[in-house]
Design a protein around this motif. Structure first.
Motif, PDB file in Angstrom:
ATOM      1  N   ASP A 103      -5.065   4.357  -0.350  1.00  0.00           N
ATOM      2  CA  ASP A 103      -5.244   3.510  -1.337  1.00  0.00           C
ATOM      3  C   ASP A 103      -6.298   2.842  -1.064  1.00  0.00           C
ATOM      4  O   ASP A 103      -6.490   1.897  -2.017  1.00  0.00           O
ATOM      5  CB  ASP A 103      -3.937   2.322  -0.736  1.00  0.00           C
ATOM      6  CG  ASP A 103      -4.243   1.924   0.560  1.00  0.00           C
ATOM      7  OD1 ASP A 103      -4.526   2.501   1.336  1.00  0.00           O
ATOM      8  OD2 ASP A 103      -3.913   0.627   0.802  1.00  0.00           O
ATOM      9  N   THR A 122       2.288   1.894  -3.391  1.00  0.00           N
ATOM     10  CA  THR A 122       1.346   2.572  -4.270  1.00  0.00           C
ATOM     11  C   THR A 122       0.944   3.904  -3.943  1.00  0.00           C
ATOM     12  O   THR A 122       1.153   4.709  -5.056  1.00  0.00           O
ATOM     13  CB  THR A 122       0.046   1.607  -4.218  1.00  0.00           C
ATOM     14  OG1 THR A 122       0.258   0.205  -4.510  1.00  0.00           O
ATOM     15  CG2 THR A 122      -0.977   2.112  -5.220  1.00  0.00           C
ATOM     16  N   ILE A 123       0.999   4.278  -2.792  1.00  0.00           N
ATOM     17  CA  ILE A 123       0.695   5.970  -2.283  1.00  0.00           C
ATOM     18  C   ILE A 123       2.027   6.507  -2.786  1.00  0.00           C
ATOM     19  O   ILE A 123       1.800   7.575  -3.109  1.00  0.00           O
ATOM     20  CB  ILE A 123       0.496   5.831  -1.010  1.00  0.00           C
ATOM     21  CG1 ILE A 123      -0.949   4.977  -0.693  1.00  0.00           C
ATOM     22  CG2 ILE A 123       0.470   7.196  -0.384  1.00  0.00           C
ATOM     23  CD1 ILE A 123      -1.343   4.978   0.786  1.00  0.00           C
ATOM     24  N   ASP A 132      -2.012   5.188   4.363  1.00  0.00           N
ATOM     25  CA  ASP A 132      -2.611   3.935   3.802  1.00  0.00           C
ATOM     26  C   ASP A 132      -3.799   3.590   4.790  1.00  0.00           C
ATOM     27  O   ASP A 132      -3.948   4.265   5.752  1.00  0.00           O
ATOM     28  CB  ASP A 132      -1.436   2.739   3.944  1.00  0.00           C
ATOM     29  CG  ASP A 132      -1.326   2.293   5.223  1.00  0.00           C
ATOM     30  OD1 ASP A 132      -1.961   1.781   5.920  1.00  0.00           O
ATOM     31  OD2 ASP A 132      -0.083   2.686   5.813  1.00  0.00           O
ATOM     32  N   SER A 188       0.922  -1.073  -0.088  1.00  0.00           N
ATOM     33  CA  SER A 188       0.193   0.078  -0.033  1.00  0.00           C
ATOM     34  C   SER A 188       0.725   1.242   0.049  1.00  0.00           C
ATOM     35  O   SER A 188       0.540   2.238  -0.793  1.00  0.00           O
ATOM     36  CB  SER A 188      -0.925   0.153   1.209  1.00  0.00           C
ATOM     37  OG  SER A 188      -1.677  -1.135   1.264  1.00  0.00           O
ATOM     38  N   ALA A 243      -4.978   6.080  -4.681  1.00  0.00           N
ATOM     39  CA  ALA A 243      -3.828   5.920  -5.541  1.00  0.00           C
ATOM     40  C   ALA A 243      -4.147   4.501  -6.330  1.00  0.00           C
ATOM     41  O   ALA A 243      -4.557   3.773  -5.886  1.00  0.00           O
ATOM     42  CB  ALA A 243      -2.573   5.516  -4.565  1.00  0.00           C
TER      43      ALA A 243
END
Length: 258
Positions: free
Chosen positions: A230, A81-82, A206, A78, A251
Motif C-alpha cells: 500500500d 485496500t490491498i 501492508d 491498508s 494498491a
C-alpha cells in the motif's frame, strides 16, 4: 531534559538514523558518558534497543505476533485496500489457494469472480467464502490453531499433495531484504508447501511488515511472482525485488515494476 524525555528522543533518532553512539548521545543531550550509558541500559531493559559496541540500534528481530482479532484490527484500512487489489487479479474459473493471513481475508471478502475453486488453511476465510455463490471450498485438515484461526501440521501439508492451483495468495509477518519471515516453523512449512502447488505466488503485505524480521525465514524473493502493498517501497527492498523479477503492485496506484 529529564531522562524519560531523553529516552523517547533517542528512540526517535534511531528510527530515522538506525544507529546512535555513546559519544553522539553526549553531544546531542549534553550529558556525561556515564549518563549516556545509563540511558542505553534503561532502553535495553525496556526492549527498545539492542546495545552494540559503543552504541545502540533498534531491535530487528520481532518476537511477538498478536492473536487473530488483534491482527485483523491492525492496519485494517491498508489491508482492505490491498485485499481489493488482490481480488482484481482473480479471474472467473481460477483455482486459488489462500493462507490464513488477515490481509488475504480481505481479498476473500472482496472476491467478485465466479466459479472459483479455493483451497485454504483459514477457517475464517472458508466461512466468508460460503457466502460467495458458485465457489467451491476445500479446507485443509490438521491441527486447529485457536490463536490464529488456522489449520497447520503434517496432515495439512500432506493434503496439499492432492491439489494444484493457478494462484496462491499469502500474507507475511515480516519482510526484509532477505525475504519473508514468520514467527514459527509451522507457518514456514505450510507456506513453502503451498508454493510448491501453485503456478503463481502473490504476496499481500501492508507497509508495517517491511523492515521486520522474525525468527524463521520462509522464502527469498525468488519464490515470489507478485507483491501487493500500500505504500512505495524503500530503494533497498525495491532493488532486491526487481532483481528477483518480482512484479510490484501498489494498491490504489500503479505497478512499480513491469
Amino acid at each position: 531534559m529529564f531522562q524519560e524525555e531523553r529516552l523517547i528522543s533517542i528512540v526517535e533518532y534511531l528510527k530515522s538514523n538506525k544507529r546512535i553512539t555513546v559519544d553522539l548521545i553526549c553531544e546531542l543531550y549534553d550529558v556525561s558518558r556515564d549518563t549516556a550509558r545509563r540511558d542505553m541500559v534503561k532502553l535495553e531493559e525496556q526492549g527498545l534497543i539492542v546495545r552494540t559496541r559503543g552504541g545502540a540500534i533498534l531491535p530487528t528481530l520481532f518476537k511477538e505476533v498478536g492473536n487473530y482479532d488483534e491482527r485483523l484490527q491492525a492496519e485494517s484500512l491498508s489491508k482492505l485496500t490491498i485485499g481489493k487489489a488482490a481480488a482484481q487479479l482473480i479471474q472467473d474459473g481460477d483455482y486459488i489457494m489462500m493462507d490464513a493471513s488477515t490481509t488475504v481475508l480481505h481479498a476473500a471478502t472482496a472476491l467478485f469472480s465466479r466459479q472459483n475453486v479455493v483451497v485454504t488453511s483459514s477457517i475464517e476465510i472458508a466461512a466468508i467464502l460460503t457466502r460467495k455463490e458458485e465457489t467451491t471450498i476445500h479446507i485443509l485438515g490438521g491441527v486447529l490453531d485457536n490463536k490464529h484461526h488456522s489449520v497447520y501440521g503434517a496432515k495439512a501439508i500432506e493434503m496439499l499433495n492432492d491439489y494444484h492451483v493457478d494462484k496462491l495468495l499469502i500474507g507475511t509477518c515480516g519482510i526484509t531484504e532477505e525475504g519473508l519471515s514468520a514467527p514459527n516453523e509451522e507457518d514456514c512449512y505450510l507456506v513453502r508447501a503451498m508454493m510448491q502447488h501453485a503456478d503463481q505466488v502473490i504476496v499481500l503485505a501492508d507497509h508495517s511488515k517491511f523492515g521486520k524480521r522474525l525468527f524463521h525465514r520462509v522464502v527469498g524473493f525468488e519464490s515470489i511472482d507478485i507483491l501487493i502493498t500500500d505504500q512505495a517501497l524503500s530503494s533497498e527492498i525495491k532493488d532486491k525485488l526487481i532483481a528477483a523479477e518480482v512484479e510490484i503492485v501498489l494498491a490504489g496506484g500503479e505497478e512499480q515494476h513491469d
